[in-house]
Motif scaffolding. Structure first.
Motif, PDB file in Angstrom:
ATOM      1  N   ALA A   1      37.439  23.260  46.214  1.00  0.00           N
ATOM      2  CA  ALA A   1      37.791  23.935  47.474  1.00  0.00           C
ATOM      3  C   ALA A   1      38.908  24.957  47.309  1.00  0.00           C
ATOM      4  O   ALA A   1      38.973  25.928  48.063  1.00  0.00           O
ATOM      5  N   GLY A   2      39.789  24.772  46.319  1.00  0.00           N
ATOM      6  CA  GLY A   2      40.900  25.700  46.141  1.00  0.00           C
ATOM      7  C   GLY A   2      40.743  26.656  44.987  1.00  0.00           C
ATOM      8  O   GLY A   2      41.690  27.355  44.616  1.00  0.00           O
ATOM      9  N   ALA A   3      39.552  26.726  44.383  1.00  0.00           N
ATOM     10  CA  ALA A   3      39.300  27.606  43.234  1.00  0.00           C
ATOM     11  C   ALA A   3      38.306  28.695  43.617  1.00  0.00           C
ATOM     12  O   ALA A   3      37.405  28.471  44.422  1.00  0.00           O
ATOM     13  N   ALA A   4      38.469  29.889  43.001  1.00  0.00           N
ATOM     14  CA  ALA A   4      37.591  31.022  43.322  1.00  0.00           C
ATOM     15  C   ALA A   4      37.277  31.810  42.056  1.00  0.00           C
ATOM     16  O   ALA A   4      37.419  33.037  42.022  1.00  0.00           O
ATOM     17  N   PHE A   5      36.837  31.131  41.008  1.00  0.00           N
ATOM     18  CA  PHE A   5      36.463  31.818  39.782  1.00  0.00           C
ATOM     19  C   PHE A   5      35.105  32.482  39.951  1.00  0.00           C
ATOM     20  O   PHE A   5      34.247  32.020  40.710  1.00  0.00           O
ATOM     21  N   THR A   6      34.922  33.573  39.198  1.00  0.00           N
ATOM     22  CA  THR A   6      33.704  34.356  39.344  1.00  0.00           C
ATOM     23  C   THR A   6      33.112  34.688  37.980  1.00  0.00           C
ATOM     24  O   THR A   6      33.727  34.420  36.944  1.00  0.00           O
ATOM     25  N   ILE A   7      31.922  35.269  37.985  1.00  0.00           N
ATOM     26  CA  ILE A   7      31.227  35.658  36.752  1.00  0.00           C
ATOM     27  C   ILE A   7      31.835  36.965  36.263  1.00  0.00           C
ATOM     28  O   ILE A   7      31.469  38.050  36.714  1.00  0.00           O
ATOM     29  N   ASN A   8      32.789  36.887  35.348  1.00  0.00           N
ATOM     30  CA  ASN A   8      33.424  38.092  34.824  1.00  0.00           C
ATOM     31  C   ASN A   8      32.497  38.850  33.885  1.00  0.00           C
ATOM     32  O   ASN A   8      31.608  38.275  33.255  1.00  0.00           O
ATOM     33  N   THR A   9      32.731  40.145  33.759  1.00  0.00           N
ATOM     34  CA  THR A   9      32.006  40.959  32.798  1.00  0.00           C
ATOM     35  C   THR A   9      32.706  40.875  31.450  1.00  0.00           C
ATOM     36  O   THR A   9      33.693  40.160  31.278  1.00  0.00           O
ATOM     37  N   ALA A  10      32.221  41.625  30.476  1.00  0.00           N
ATOM     38  CA  ALA A  10      32.804  41.576  29.142  1.00  0.00           C
ATOM     39  C   ALA A  10      34.219  42.142  29.104  1.00  0.00           C
ATOM     40  O   ALA A  10      35.013  41.762  28.257  1.00  0.00           O
ATOM     41  N   SER A  11      34.567  43.047  30.017  1.00  0.00           N
ATOM     42  CA  SER A  11      35.868  43.702  29.935  1.00  0.00           C
ATOM     43  C   SER A  11      36.674  43.668  31.220  1.00  0.00           C
ATOM     44  O   SER A  11      37.859  43.990  31.206  1.00  0.00           O
ATOM     45  N   ASN A  12      36.072  43.279  32.346  1.00  0.00           N
ATOM     46  CA  ASN A  12      36.782  43.314  33.617  1.00  0.00           C
ATOM     47  C   ASN A  12      36.440  42.098  34.470  1.00  0.00           C
ATOM     48  O   ASN A  12      35.489  41.369  34.192  1.00  0.00           O
ATOM     49  N   ALA A  13      37.242  41.895  35.522  1.00  0.00           N
ATOM     50  CA  ALA A  13      36.975  40.809  36.453  1.00  0.00           C
ATOM     51  C   ALA A  13      35.693  41.087  37.233  1.00  0.00           C
ATOM     52  O   ALA A  13      35.377  42.229  37.563  1.00  0.00           O
ATOM     53  N   GLY A  14      34.945  40.035  37.531  1.00  0.00           N
ATOM     54  CA  GLY A  14      33.715  40.175  38.293  1.00  0.00           C
ATOM     55  C   GLY A  14      33.978  40.289  39.784  1.00  0.00           C
ATOM     56  O   GLY A  14      35.128  40.363  40.228  1.00  0.00           O
ATOM     57  N   PRO A  15      32.926  40.275  40.606  1.00  0.00           N
ATOM     58  CA  PRO A  15      33.089  40.408  42.053  1.00  0.00           C
ATOM     59  C   PRO A  15      33.843  39.212  42.621  1.00  0.00           C
ATOM     60  O   PRO A  15      33.698  38.082  42.145  1.00  0.00           O
ATOM     61  N   GLU A  16      34.665  39.449  43.641  1.00  0.00           N
ATOM     62  CA  GLU A  16      35.419  38.370  44.270  1.00  0.00           C
ATOM     63  C   GLU A  16      34.475  37.409  44.991  1.00  0.00           C
ATOM     64  O   GLU A  16      33.459  37.807  45.555  1.00  0.00           O
ATOM     65  N   VAL A  17      34.823  36.125  44.954  1.00  0.00           N
ATOM     66  CA  VAL A  17      34.049  35.099  45.651  1.00  0.00           C
ATOM     67  C   VAL A  17      35.007  34.260  46.485  1.00  0.00           C
ATOM     68  O   VAL A  17      36.219  34.248  46.259  1.00  0.00           O
ATOM     69  N   GLN A  18      34.483  33.552  47.459  1.00  0.00           N
ATOM     70  CA  GLN A  18      35.292  32.694  48.296  1.00  0.00           C
ATOM     71  C   GLN A  18      35.654  31.410  47.561  1.00  0.00           C
ATOM     72  O   GLN A  18      34.896  30.917  46.704  1.00  0.00           O
ATOM     73  N   ALA A  19      36.809  30.853  47.887  1.00  0.00           N
ATOM     74  CA  ALA A  19      37.213  29.574  47.318  1.00  0.00           C
ATOM     75  C   ALA A  19      36.172  28.504  47.651  1.00  0.00           C
ATOM     76  O   ALA A  19      35.641  28.462  48.765  1.00  0.00           O
ATOM     77  N   GLY A  20      35.873  27.674  46.664  1.00  0.00           N
ATOM     78  CA  GLY A  20      34.898  26.615  46.857  1.00  0.00           C
ATOM     79  C   GLY A  20      33.457  27.032  46.653  1.00  0.00           C
ATOM     80  O   GLY A  20      32.547  26.198  46.762  1.00  0.00           O
ATOM     81  N   SER A  21      33.207  28.288  46.356  1.00  0.00           N
ATOM     82  CA  SER A  21      31.831  28.767  46.185  1.00  0.00           C
ATOM     83  C   SER A  21      31.285  28.390  44.811  1.00  0.00           C
ATOM     84  O   SER A  21      32.018  27.928  43.934  1.00  0.00           O
ATOM     85  N   ARG A  22      29.995  28.618  44.623  1.00  0.00           N
ATOM     86  CA  ARG A  22      29.328  28.307  43.363  1.00  0.00           C
ATOM     87  C   ARG A  22      28.530  29.528  42.892  1.00  0.00           C
ATOM     88  O   ARG A  22      27.303  29.562  43.016  1.00  0.00           O
TER      89      ARG A  22
END
Length: 218
Positions: free
Chosen positions: A185-206
């Motif tokens: 519920a308190g984490a918001a990691f995303t699918i990063n690319t090879a060189s940059n951060a990926g699109p933002e996601v909501q906390a608790g998402s999958r």
């Protein structure tokens, strides 16, 4: 991180999802790498940042690696001044072993900072990966990792990715894969690319990702 994560920091790495998306490149930097000394290699780097007369954005770090036969072992550290009031500190350990029929690797990482819990990135993660050759043309790549946030409650996450590469020639290959992150519920990691951060996601998402592609080396 690139030496002991799955196939370097490209699509499918749990380590790539849990890393800080801003630290892969360092501006205005000096880097030294020693020759191989009985299997040991030492590296060091200092980045001056981009603010004249200020230590903000400066970065320094180093690593020691050892390789012998099927074994590879390494340790590294890095310190980055993000603001006048905060410094991020990273430490990593990595190991890999080539069994012939498969190559297994393990990466451990910790991060510390001086920020309050509400905005802190303090935590640790690991990635366990394996690369399995399939005949002369193909290989399976599997990565599983978990993150434990140490500053906030329910900030843990897990990630799993599977990819298959198939070579058509020495320069051309096809690849396909799937990846998924399970955020608490308190984490918001995303699918990063090879060189940059990926699109933002909501906390608790999958968030999940599917890749299909062709790679050609000129």
């Amino acid at each position: 991180m690139a030496s002991y994560a799955l196939t370097g920091l490209i699509w499918g790495n749990a380590a790539n999802y849990f890393r800080d998306g801003t630290v892969l490149r360092a501006s205005n930097s000096l880097r030294y790498q020693s020759p191989n000394m009985g299997g040991f290699t030492v590296r060091g780097m200092y980045s001056f940042g981009e603010a004249a007369g200020s230590s903000v954005a400066s970065l320094y770090g180093g690593s020691v690696d050892y390789a012998a036969g099927p074994w590879a072992l390494g340790a590294s550290w890095m310190q980055r001044r993000t603001t006048a009031a905060n410094t991020d500190r990273y430490a990593l350990l990595g190991a890999a072993y080539d069994f012939g029929v498969a190559r297994a690797a393990l990466l451990l990482s910790t991060r510390r900072d001086d920020l309050p819990a509400a905005t802190s990135g303090q935590g640790r993660f690991y990635e366990a990966s394996v690369t399995v050759p399939m005949g002369m043309a193909g290989q399976w790549l599997l990565s599983y990792g978990a993150y434990h946030g140490q500053a906030r409650a329910q900030s843990d996450a897990r990630a799993l990715s599977v990819r298959y590469d198939h070579s058509l020639s020495k320069r051309t290959k096809l690849y396909a894969g799937v990846g998924r992150i399970h955020n608490e519920a308190g984490a918001a990691f995303t699918i990063n690319t090879a060189s940059n951060a990926g699109p933002e996601v909501q906390a608790g998402s999958r968030p999940s990702s599917v890749v299909l592609g062709i790679s050609h080396a000129f």
